[in-house]
Design a protein around this motif. Structure first.
Motif, short mmCIF file in Angstrom:
data_model
loop_
_atom_site.label_atom_id
_atom_site.label_comp_id
_atom_site.label_asym_id
_atom_site.label_seq_id
_atom_site.Cartn_x
_atom_site.Cartn_y
_atom_site.Cartn_z
N UNK A 166 52.90 50.92 91.50
CA UNK A 166 52.34 51.05 90.24
C UNK A 166 50.84 50.85 89.99
N UNK A 167 50.46 50.55 88.83
CA UNK A 167 48.87 50.59 88.70
C UNK A 167 48.39 49.30 89.61
N UNK A 168 49.41 48.33 89.41
CA UNK A 168 48.98 47.02 90.15
C UNK A 168 49.65 46.53 91.10
N UNK A 169 50.61 47.04 91.72
CA UNK A 169 51.32 46.64 92.78
C UNK A 169 51.95 47.74 93.82
N UNK B 56 63.80 46.28 88.32
CA UNK B 56 62.74 45.12 88.01
C UNK B 56 61.52 45.48 88.02
N UNK B 57 60.99 46.32 88.08
CA UNK B 57 59.54 46.83 87.93
C UNK B 57 59.03 47.04 86.35
N UNK B 58 58.14 46.33 86.11
CA UNK B 58 57.93 46.34 84.49
C UNK B 58 57.06 47.52 84.41
N UNK B 59 56.05 47.78 85.12
CA UNK B 59 54.95 48.77 84.82
C UNK B 59 55.36 50.21 85.22
N UNK C 62 62.60 40.11 89.08
CA UNK C 62 62.51 40.33 90.52
C UNK C 62 62.63 41.85 90.88
N UNK C 63 61.59 42.32 91.76
CA UNK C 63 61.56 43.54 92.02
C UNK C 63 62.50 43.67 93.26
N UNK C 64 63.28 44.73 93.25
CA UNK C 64 64.18 45.25 94.52
C UNK C 64 64.07 46.87 94.55
N UNK C 65 64.10 47.24 95.80
CA UNK C 65 64.13 48.67 96.37
C UNK C 65 65.28 48.48 97.03
#
Length: 115
Positions: free
Chosen positions: A99-102, A26-29, A1-4
């Motif tokens: 990221x490239x996608x999000x 939680x950021x994969x890319x 899960x992405x968190x900022x």
């Protein structure tokens, strides 16, 4: 899960300084651009400062020369050093990570500058 997770907002007198930090998890890319936006009551969200993966920076005209953005890719953090603050800098400040996608946003942190 992405968190900022943002920190560092608050109340300061005109002419003072604040430092905002944002930690992403939680950021994969790979993270490309990171930045800070702000939104004052009744106004549209605007870019405050951005920084690319290569370290190239860009700033909103109203903050040039007063604010400095930096990033730490090892820790996935972005920091905004705000000096010579003015009452018109009062707003909710949002961290942004791309990221490239999000495109990810923090929950916002209030900055209030009193005159």
């Amino acid at each position: 899960q992405v968190q900022l997770v943002e920190s560092g907002g608050g109340l300061v007198q005109a002419g003072g300084s604040l430092r905002l930090s944002c930690a992403a998890s939680g950021i994969i890319f790979s993270i490309d651009a990171m930045g800070w936006y702000r939104q004052a009551p009744g106004k549209q969200r605007e870019l405050v400062a951005g920084i690319s993966r290569g370290g190239r920076t860009n700033y909103g005209d109203s903050v040039k020369g007063r604010f400095t953005i930096s990033r730490n890719d090892a820790k996935n953090t972005v920091t905004l050093q705000m000096n010579s603050l003015k009452p018109e800098d009062t707003a909710v400040y949002y961290c942004n990570v791309r990221t490239l996608y999000s495109d990810y946003w923090g929950q916002g942190t209030q900055v209030t500058v009193s005159s």
